[in-house]
Design a protein around this motif. Structure first.
Motif, PDB file in Angstrom:
ATOM      1  N   VAL A 106      37.312  41.021  36.616  1.00 24.48           N
ATOM      2  CA  VAL A 106      35.873  41.250  36.426  1.00 24.48           C
ATOM      3  C   VAL A 106      35.131  40.652  37.607  1.00 24.48           C
ATOM      4  O   VAL A 106      35.065  39.437  37.757  1.00 24.48           O
ATOM      5  CB  VAL A 106      35.377  40.578  35.117  1.00 24.48           C
ATOM      6  N   GLY A 107      34.544  41.479  38.434  1.00 25.26           N
ATOM      7  CA  GLY A 107      33.908  40.998  39.651  1.00 25.26           C
ATOM      8  C   GLY A 107      32.520  40.413  39.448  1.00 25.26           C
ATOM      9  O   GLY A 107      32.111  39.516  40.187  1.00 25.26           O
ATOM     10  N   ASN A 108      31.769  40.901  38.459  1.00 25.72           N
ATOM     11  CA  ASN A 108      30.363  40.515  38.295  1.00 25.72           C
ATOM     12  C   ASN A 108      30.208  39.286  37.391  1.00 25.72           C
ATOM     13  O   ASN A 108      29.544  39.313  36.363  1.00 25.72           O
ATOM     14  CB  ASN A 108      29.550  41.673  37.721  1.00 25.72           C
ATOM     15  N   LYS A 109      30.817  38.202  37.795  1.00 24.76           N
ATOM     16  CA  LYS A 109      30.746  36.964  37.031  1.00 24.76           C
ATOM     17  C   LYS A 109      30.770  35.792  38.005  1.00 24.76           C
ATOM     18  O   LYS A 109      31.472  35.822  39.013  1.00 24.76           O
ATOM     19  CB  LYS A 109      31.934  36.880  36.066  1.00 24.76           C
ATOM     20  N   PHE A 110      29.974  34.763  37.704  1.00 23.48           N
ATOM     21  CA  PHE A 110      29.947  33.555  38.533  1.00 23.48           C
ATOM     22  C   PHE A 110      30.688  32.449  37.799  1.00 23.48           C
ATOM     23  O   PHE A 110      30.333  32.092  36.671  1.00 23.48           O
ATOM     24  CB  PHE A 110      28.506  33.121  38.823  1.00 23.48           C
ATOM     25  N   ILE A 111      31.704  31.888  38.445  1.00 24.79           N
ATOM     26  CA  ILE A 111      32.455  30.772  37.870  1.00 24.79           C
ATOM     27  C   ILE A 111      32.584  29.685  38.932  1.00 24.79           C
ATOM     28  O   ILE A 111      33.041  29.957  40.045  1.00 24.79           O
ATOM     29  CB  ILE A 111      33.865  31.186  37.414  1.00 24.79           C
ATOM     30  N   HIS A 112      32.178  28.477  38.591  1.00 31.46           N
ATOM     31  CA  HIS A 112      32.391  27.360  39.496  1.00 31.46           C
ATOM     32  C   HIS A 112      33.070  26.228  38.734  1.00 31.46           C
ATOM     33  O   HIS A 112      32.633  25.841  37.650  1.00 31.46           O
ATOM     34  CB  HIS A 112      31.092  26.842  40.101  1.00 31.46           C
TER      35      HIS A 112
END
Length: 278
Positions: A106-112
């Motif tokens: 899933v490309g449209n996700k922000f994870i830090h």
């Protein structure tokens, strides 16, 4: 859900923090001999302490799998993860592996994933900082920048009442452990800038160690009026409360929180241990 904060189970929380903010915990496991404990809300810490004391084997801990993190990464668009210091546990690397696998699907996700460079109440303070920043900032990269600045400035110290687990794990020889016990030597430990644990100094007697830890705050801390002091105790609430009172006599922190150690922090601190971060 737009934002989600996740931490591993070494992030020690109290009921007030749980009520104020949403922090999802991913549990580690604890192995003592042939017993396996999951570090979640069902864990009986006093039973864990009893089993550690009676067992000749050193307690071992195991990180959550990447799959455990992946399941928690599914629900939100923007995800912030706080883990144990990467120098103490593989939890950080497993969380990063999970991030890579999820973003490949899933490309449209922000994870830090934040490497806390700490443990216990240090993770708690970082999780609280994320929620604080979210009140005024909605841009994920800027949130990461501000929280990383906080992590860089944070300091962690702890005092051990017992060296038993260190002796069992072979980190201290049995002879040295016996001598330290006979002389009532209490080590004051600190987290380094790289997230390792080093000896700060050794003090003879619990009262002197307690007093010295209060003094260390003044020697190591800056701009305390802008900071929160976190105190985590292992089966020793009265000691934590007394520590808070002594700190309030000398320093002006913005706030002081007290939490009880859950399973993983209990393995590190052992009975009577005190962990502070600010």
């Amino acid at each position: 859900m737009k934002f989600k904060v996740i931490a591993d189970s070494c992030c020690d929380l109290n009921q007030e923090i749980k009520n104020k903010m949403e922090i999802k915990l991913v549990p580690l496991t604890i192995h003592i001999g042939d017993r396996i404990y999951t570090d979640d809300e069902n864990l009986d810490v006093k039973e864990l302490l009893s089993v550690m004391k009676s067992s000749e084997a050193a307690p071992q801990t195991a990180s959550p799998s990447p799959g455990d993190f992946m399941r928690e990464y599914e629900e939100a668009e923007n995800i912030f993860v706080v883990t144990l210091s990467s120098m103490l546990s593989s939890t950080y690397s497993h969380a990063m592996m999970a991030k890579k696998m999820v973003l490949e699907e899933v490309g449209n996700k922000f994870i830090h994933v934040f490497d806390s460079l700490s443990a216990s109440v240090g993770e708690t303070l970082i999780s609280m900082k994320i929620h604080e920043v979210l009140k005024t900032e909605q841009d994920p990269p800027k949130i990461v920048e501000k929280v990383n600045e906080y992590i860089k400035s944070m300091k962690t110290f702890f005092v051990l009442e017992s060296l038993e687990n260190l002796v069992k794990a072979g980190r201290i020889s049995s002879l040295k452990g016996k001598i330290a016990s006979l002389l009532s030597i209490k080590p004051i430990m600190r987290g380094t800038e790289k997230g390792e644990i080093n000896m700060l100094e050794s003090v003879r007697g619990s009262k002197k160690a307690f007093k010295r830890l209060v003094e260390v705050i003044g020697e190591q801390g800056e701009k305390l009026e802008d900071k929160i002091l976190g105190i985590a105790h292992c089966n020793s609430f009265e000691k934590a409360l007394k520590f808070k009172e002594e700190v309030q006599k000398r320093y002006q922190f913005k706030d002081i929180i007290i939490v009880e150690t859950a399973g993983i922090s209990t393995v590190y601190a052992n009975d009577g241990g005190l962990i502070i971060a600010f």
